[in-house]
Design a protein around this motif. Structure first.
Motif, PDB file in Angstrom:
ATOM      1  N   HIS A 162     -37.869  53.586 -14.114  1.00 41.26           N
ATOM      2  CA  HIS A 162     -36.654  53.185 -14.835  1.00 41.26           C
ATOM      3  C   HIS A 162     -35.605  54.274 -14.772  1.00 41.26           C
ATOM      4  CE1 HIS A 162     -37.569  49.842 -17.971  1.00 41.26           C
ATOM      5  NE2 HIS A 162     -38.090  49.549 -16.807  1.00 41.26           N
ATOM      6  N   MET A 163     -36.061  55.491 -15.035  1.00 41.83           N
ATOM      7  CA  MET A 163     -35.125  56.605 -15.178  1.00 41.83           C
ATOM      8  C   MET A 163     -34.367  56.867 -13.876  1.00 41.83           C
ATOM      9  SD  MET A 163     -35.127  57.547 -18.284  1.00 41.83           S
ATOM     10  CE  MET A 163     -34.422  59.181 -18.374  1.00 41.83           C
ATOM     11  N   VAL A 164     -35.075  56.723 -12.757  1.00 43.17           N
ATOM     12  CA  VAL A 164     -34.437  56.961 -11.462  1.00 43.17           C
ATOM     13  C   VAL A 164     -33.314  55.940 -11.252  1.00 43.17           C
ATOM     14  CG1 VAL A 164     -34.789  56.892  -8.965  1.00 43.17           C
ATOM     15  CG2 VAL A 164     -36.467  58.014 -10.436  1.00 43.17           C
ATOM     16  N   LEU A 165     -33.635  54.680 -11.545  1.00 44.06           N
ATOM     17  CA  LEU A 165     -32.669  53.602 -11.367  1.00 44.06           C
ATOM     18  C   LEU A 165     -31.503  53.767 -12.350  1.00 44.06           C
ATOM     19  CD1 LEU A 165     -32.664  51.208  -9.497  1.00 44.06           C
ATOM     20  CD2 LEU A 165     -33.699  49.823 -11.304  1.00 44.06           C
ATOM     21  N   LYS A 176     -39.593  50.909  -2.628  1.00 38.89           N
ATOM     22  CA  LYS A 176     -40.481  51.753  -3.427  1.00 38.89           C
ATOM     23  C   LYS A 176     -39.681  52.945  -3.921  1.00 38.89           C
ATOM     24  CE  LYS A 176     -44.938  53.834  -3.769  1.00 38.89           C
ATOM     25  NZ  LYS A 176     -45.721  54.926  -3.195  1.00 38.89           N
ATOM     26  N   ILE A 177     -39.574  53.054  -5.234  1.00 41.93           N
ATOM     27  CA  ILE A 177     -38.760  54.121  -5.803  1.00 41.93           C
ATOM     28  C   ILE A 177     -39.590  55.382  -5.999  1.00 41.93           C
ATOM     29  CG2 ILE A 177     -37.517  54.830  -7.896  1.00 41.93           C
ATOM     30  CD1 ILE A 177     -36.378  52.139  -8.109  1.00 41.93           C
ATOM     31  N   ARG A 178     -39.151  56.482  -5.394  1.00 42.46           N
ATOM     32  CA  ARG A 178     -39.807  57.771  -5.658  1.00 42.46           C
ATOM     33  C   ARG A 178     -39.336  58.286  -7.001  1.00 42.46           C
ATOM     34  NH1 ARG A 178     -39.881  62.908  -1.831  1.00 42.46           N
ATOM     35  NH2 ARG A 178     -41.387  63.559  -3.417  1.00 42.46           N
ATOM     36  N   THR A 179     -40.258  58.761  -7.816  1.00 44.70           N
ATOM     37  CA  THR A 179     -39.863  59.220  -9.145  1.00 44.70           C
ATOM     38  C   THR A 179     -39.763  60.740  -9.209  1.00 44.70           C
ATOM     39  OG1 THR A 179     -42.159  59.196  -9.843  1.00 44.70           O
ATOM     40  CG2 THR A 179     -40.868  57.221 -10.287  1.00 44.70           C
ATOM     41  N   THR A 180     -40.148  61.414  -8.134  1.00 47.43           N
ATOM     42  CA  THR A 180     -39.980  62.863  -8.060  1.00 47.43           C
ATOM     43  C   THR A 180     -39.263  63.196  -6.764  1.00 47.43           C
ATOM     44  OG1 THR A 180     -42.129  63.089  -6.986  1.00 47.43           O
ATOM     45  CG2 THR A 180     -42.090  63.370  -9.362  1.00 47.43           C
ATOM     46  N   GLU A 181     -38.839  64.448  -6.629  1.00 55.07           N
ATOM     47  CA  GLU A 181     -38.063  64.829  -5.449  1.00 55.07           C
ATOM     48  C   GLU A 181     -38.771  65.909  -4.627  1.00 55.07           C
ATOM     49  OE1 GLU A 181     -34.135  65.878  -6.801  1.00 55.07           O
ATOM     50  OE2 GLU A 181     -33.882  63.962  -7.844  1.00 55.07           O
ATOM     51  N   THR A 182     -40.046  66.115  -4.927  1.00 57.10           N
ATOM     52  CA  THR A 182     -40.806  67.187  -4.273  1.00 57.10           C
ATOM     53  C   THR A 182     -40.717  67.105  -2.752  1.00 57.10           C
ATOM     54  OG1 THR A 182     -42.298  67.050  -6.139  1.00 57.10           O
ATOM     55  CG2 THR A 182     -43.064  68.318  -4.225  1.00 57.10           C
ATOM     56  N   GLN A 238     -53.635  63.060   0.471  1.00 57.61           N
ATOM     57  CA  GLN A 238     -53.524  61.757  -0.193  1.00 57.61           C
ATOM     58  C   GLN A 238     -52.442  61.804  -1.268  1.00 57.61           C
ATOM     59  OE1 GLN A 238     -55.231  59.001   0.806  1.00 57.61           O
ATOM     60  NE2 GLN A 238     -53.789  57.970  -0.565  1.00 57.61           N
ATOM     61  N   TYR A 239     -52.377  62.907  -1.995  1.00 55.86           N
ATOM     62  CA  TYR A 239     -51.370  63.073  -3.048  1.00 55.86           C
ATOM     63  C   TYR A 239     -49.955  62.993  -2.455  1.00 55.86           C
ATOM     64  CZ  TYR A 239     -48.909  65.104  -7.071  1.00 55.86           C
ATOM     65  OH  TYR A 239     -48.056  65.310  -8.134  1.00 55.86           O
ATOM     66  N   CYS A 240     -49.782  63.581  -1.264  1.00 54.28           N
ATOM     67  CA  CYS A 240     -48.482  63.494  -0.589  1.00 54.28           C
ATOM     68  C   CYS A 240     -48.128  62.040  -0.312  1.00 54.28           C
ATOM     69  CB  CYS A 240     -48.513  64.240   0.747  1.00 54.28           C
ATOM     70  SG  CYS A 240     -48.651  66.017   0.574  1.00 54.28           S
ATOM     71  N   GLU A 241     -49.095  61.296   0.204  1.00 53.58           N
ATOM     72  CA  GLU A 241     -48.802  59.898   0.538  1.00 53.58           C
ATOM     73  C   GLU A 241     -48.513  59.081  -0.713  1.00 53.58           C
ATOM     74  OE1 GLU A 241     -51.067  58.081   3.550  1.00 53.58           O
ATOM     75  OE2 GLU A 241     -50.803  59.821   4.873  1.00 53.58           O
ATOM     76  N   ASP A 242     -49.292  59.319  -1.762  1.00 54.39           N
ATOM     77  CA  ASP A 242     -49.111  58.551  -2.997  1.00 54.39           C
ATOM     78  C   ASP A 242     -47.740  58.790  -3.622  1.00 54.39           C
ATOM     79  OD1 ASP A 242     -51.648  57.674  -2.633  1.00 54.39           O
ATOM     80  OD2 ASP A 242     -52.566  58.933  -4.185  1.00 54.39           O
ATOM     81  N   THR A 243     -47.269  60.018  -3.527  1.00 50.98           N
ATOM     82  CA  THR A 243     -46.047  60.343  -4.270  1.00 50.98           C
ATOM     83  C   THR A 243     -44.839  60.517  -3.360  1.00 50.98           C
ATOM     84  OG1 THR A 243     -46.504  62.708  -4.202  1.00 50.98           O
ATOM     85  CG2 THR A 243     -47.393  61.496  -6.080  1.00 50.98           C
ATOM     86  N   GLY A 244     -45.042  60.295  -2.050  1.00 54.54           N
ATOM     87  CA  GLY A 244     -43.917  60.336  -1.120  1.00 54.54           C
ATOM     88  C   GLY A 244     -43.448  61.724  -0.731  1.00 54.54           C
ATOM     89  N   ILE A 245     -44.291  62.726  -0.875  1.00 53.57           N
ATOM     90  CA  ILE A 245     -43.907  64.086  -0.459  1.00 53.57           C
ATOM     91  C   ILE A 245     -43.914  64.139   1.076  1.00 53.57           C
ATOM     92  CG2 ILE A 245     -44.522  66.546  -0.540  1.00 53.57           C
ATOM     93  CD1 ILE A 245     -45.868  65.991  -3.245  1.00 53.57           C
TER      94      ILE A 245
END
Lengths: 494, 494
Positions: A59-62, A393-399, A443-450
């Motif tokens: 929500h916050m990203v949008l 798919k909205i990324r919620t972090t910018e890492t 796997q964490y990279c793929e899950d969170t889009g890093i």
């Protein structure tokens, strides 16, 4: 909603008697035996207050995107930002909202002042101007307001919601700031690509004239307006019967009003009403119509007149308007076959309120104002729906980089490397484990889009390099450690 | 509907937040005829509630800069944003804050739920995690919180204030997230260039052990801690007398505590206490000291250990901490001779709270958490002071161009040109007058810092050009109208 079961942890809480200083039974570890026997549970209700909600990261990203678009527009028009407290003295709010005042949240008198939560951003703005003796200001204000309304959360209507207001205060030549407010609505709704829309305009003075020439006493003006305002949701027949039944107008008066308030059009309608034998005799109506003509002239120069409809049924609920009023509505496309169509109503509204600041000024000195409020919550509902439909798919972090290690006993190496990256301004994360598996890290990279992983093992440490992995392509390259920051920046350039 | 008396005091004051945070009669709209007769004034009080304030545009610009720096840091560490309502159910807040709970603002029961204003962002975060069954999250939250404290507005202490929180929730290997929280404090305070600072750390388990080995009953732990916490403002002698007098400790126990809580140092002190014959026998203290050793190891890898002080007098007020606690303080430079030195106290604080989420979970399931809160209001006070001292003039708008006309009857030309600029994304303003004097228009540019003026007169219209004026140098060049937008962009490139 959730109910808490026995709060076992409480007994063991290190920091001690956390229930101390509480009243009564709140730390009651319900439901316990009572709940189990089917009696009313004593457990804690785990929810947000009625009509309010949490905003999770997606929500916050949008929401940030949406607010950024609105702020960009407000700044493009030269507005400065202000903020005021969520709390106001009750007396500041009283007498400004008409019937709607009953929806104001009030605080308990806790031995101090009588306080309430702000109901909108307009009254606090007027209070701010009067208190600081400001007679000239263009400001925006984006903040939460509070109304104990019946929430209709599926339509984006909440008890706590954001308002995004732009207002121009000051004594100026007629309709220039008013036209700019409409231009702003047009720019924002166009930028956000919400589909086709229409901005209805009217003027309180014209409505006042209509009510007068139809033979309705001044005292019934406000209540008649609030009935007229329902014409966008109810057919004339029902509106008429409310006028005659509840509001006590004569059937003849109601019919006369009906002839006016069902009219809408453009400049042609303004011209026609200026020739209307009855209305043209009414001073207020004539002023209002003259200004409406000027407004259309300016809107034509702005190139937006074709989206504007002069609509005599538009009345708006709030007491404080004194001149132009307007409201933007999205037009539902006929060929729109969304699975869950969002019904949204108005997405922006506003108008002129020339008397409000004077209500706060000790000498009643007026500061004419006109402003617009963008209905951000409703727009947010629509955007959310659109994003859902698009599958984005909205990324919620910018890492940008995950700092990873390929085998055990390398926590120190990770901590040292990530610290270098942070200090260079790179957005970096690592897993909070001493010895995480490489697969888990990737796997964490793929899950969170890093997009990148910076991997250091014994070999890399010996060679003075870092293995930089592109998460999408799985390509890996050894980069000299001193060049890592530049390489990451290069790779992530837009 | 309003009874306004003459607002005498207001007349002399300019745009400052002069009425905020004052008690009693300062902005009262008296005396008026009634007041003159010495009767209670019936006038409207024109002020913000006690301990709250408006933020005028110059504040907002500075505040936005400050928050942007904090958010940049939080995002650099991979946090996602959330928001929660300002209102919470009272029962959500009750029993979480210990003695401080009396400072919670409560709303009137208006026929619905019993509500309160949030007191911090930590308890709502724990409620959010439990409600959504989230066991793993790194989030930041920047929002207002409310405390009916005694405001000390000169020191940046208000009843409504922003908190900027970063928290890591989840079951991880010890002290890795804790160390990151301290790294974040270090980064933010360094970035903001507030001068030298120190981050004090301690551990609730160590304190618990100290209190235990000094022979003080568990039941007096919290109240003893709150007295210990005063050591940064009071000499040991006074703290000791409060312990013996108010808190009922024996003089011997107080002296034993005194030996511990006056200690501070680095890794060496941790090592020494690990050898302490009494403390090393206490299970909790031993755990805490072991983790503190690990923490210093990680902070050394981050390169920030020299700014960290293990300080046994640090206790922190809130009930919910269970492990590491910390607090950052600015160090007043001896040779700092500011005219009005700002005394600020702590500018960041936080710690580990492993039991709080479990208090909300129906089955008491724990989610260990550690987090940090940046004291943005205090930092804001310091920055404001610095800006004032530097004489920097803060622009409160971002307008790039004023659209102006050199003579009468050119309103339409201005409206048309400004509309083109807005549509091209240029930040533009014009005066809201039909026929403003050119001098007045140029004066507006100078007053508000607008760098360019785009001037159209009859001649320019005929020639298809716009006269672009550099406000600072007063140079004017004719630019073909179709090239104006590009030229403005070119001139304002950073």
């Amino acid at each position: 909603m959730l109910r808490l079961g026995p709060l076992v942890a409480a007994g063991r809480l290190l920091a001690g008697p956390r229930c101390s200083g509480t009243r009564g039974s709140v730390c009651r570890a319900g439901p316990g035996p009572l709940g189990e026997r089917g009696l009313p549970s004593q457990g804690l209700v785990l929810k947000t207050p009625k009509g309010t909600r949490d905003h999770p990261p997606a929500h916050m990203v949008l929401r940030d995107r949406l607010l950024a678009a609105v702020v960009t527009c407000f700044k493009r028009h030269g507005a400065a930002a202000i903020d005021t407290p969520v709390l106001e003295l009750r007396e500041t709010l009283v007498g400004k909202y008409g019937e709607e005042a009953k929806l104001i949240y009030e605080l308990q008198d806790q031995g101090g002042e009588l306080l309430a939560l702000r109901y909108d951003l307009t009254v606090p703005f007027a209070r701010y101007l009067a208190m600081n003796k400001i007679t000239n200001m263009k400001r925006y204000h984006i903040a939460k307001v509070y109304r104990r309304d019946n929430p209709a959360t599926t339509r984006g209507r909440y008890r706590e919601f954001y308002q995004c207001d732009f207002d121009i205060a000051g004594q100026f030549d007629p309709m220039i700031p008013d036209a700019e407010c409409l231009k702003i609505v047009h720019e924002i709704l166009s930028d956000l690509q919400l589909g086709d829309f229409l901005i209805k305009v009217n003027d309180r003075r014209i409505l006042n004239g209509v009510v007068a020439v139809c033979g309705i006493p001044e005292s019934k003006f406000i209540s008649t307006c609030s009935t007229i305002d329902k014409l966008d949701k109810m057919p004339w027949k029902e509106v008429r019967s409310e006028m005659v039944g509840e509001k006590g107008l004569s059937p003849e008066a109601a019919d006369r009003i009906g002839e006016y308030v069902q009219l809408n059009g453009g400049l042609d309608l303004v011209e026609r009403l200026l020739q209307d034998p009855k209305l043209s005799q009414n001073k207020l109506a004539k002023e209002g119509l003259g200004d409406m003509k000027l407004l259309f002239e300016y809107l034509t120069l702005f190139g937006i007149a074709r989206k504007i409809s002069f609509d005599l049924s538009l009345a708006r609920g709030l007491d404080y308007y004194t001149g132009v009023i307007f409201e933007a509505v999205l037009l539902q496309q006929e060929n729109d076959h969304m699975e869950e169509p969002v019904s949204v109503g108005s997405v922006a509204g506003g108008g002129r309120y020339d008397e409000l600041v004077g209500m706060f000024d000790p000498k009643g000195r007026k500061v004419p104002c006109v402003g617009v409020s963008i209905g951000i919550e409703r727009i947010f509902s629509i955007l959310e729906q659109k994003v859902k439909a698009s599958g984005e798919k909205i990324r919620t972090t910018e890492t940008q980089v995950l700092v990873a290690t390929p085998h055990k006993h390398l926590l120190a190496a990770r901590l040292k490397l990530i610290s270098e990256l942070w200090d260079a301004g790179i957005k970096a994360e690592m897993l909070y484990r001493k010895d995480p598996k490489l697969l888990k890290q990737l796997q964490y990279c793929e899950d969170t889009g890093i997009p990148l992983a910076a991997i250091v093992g014994e070999q890399e440490l010996t060679d003075g390099v870092v293995k930089l992995r592109d998460v999408a392509t799985r390509e890996e390259v050894d980069i000299p450690r001193e060049k890592l920051v530049d390489e990451i920046r290069r790779r992530l350039e837009p």
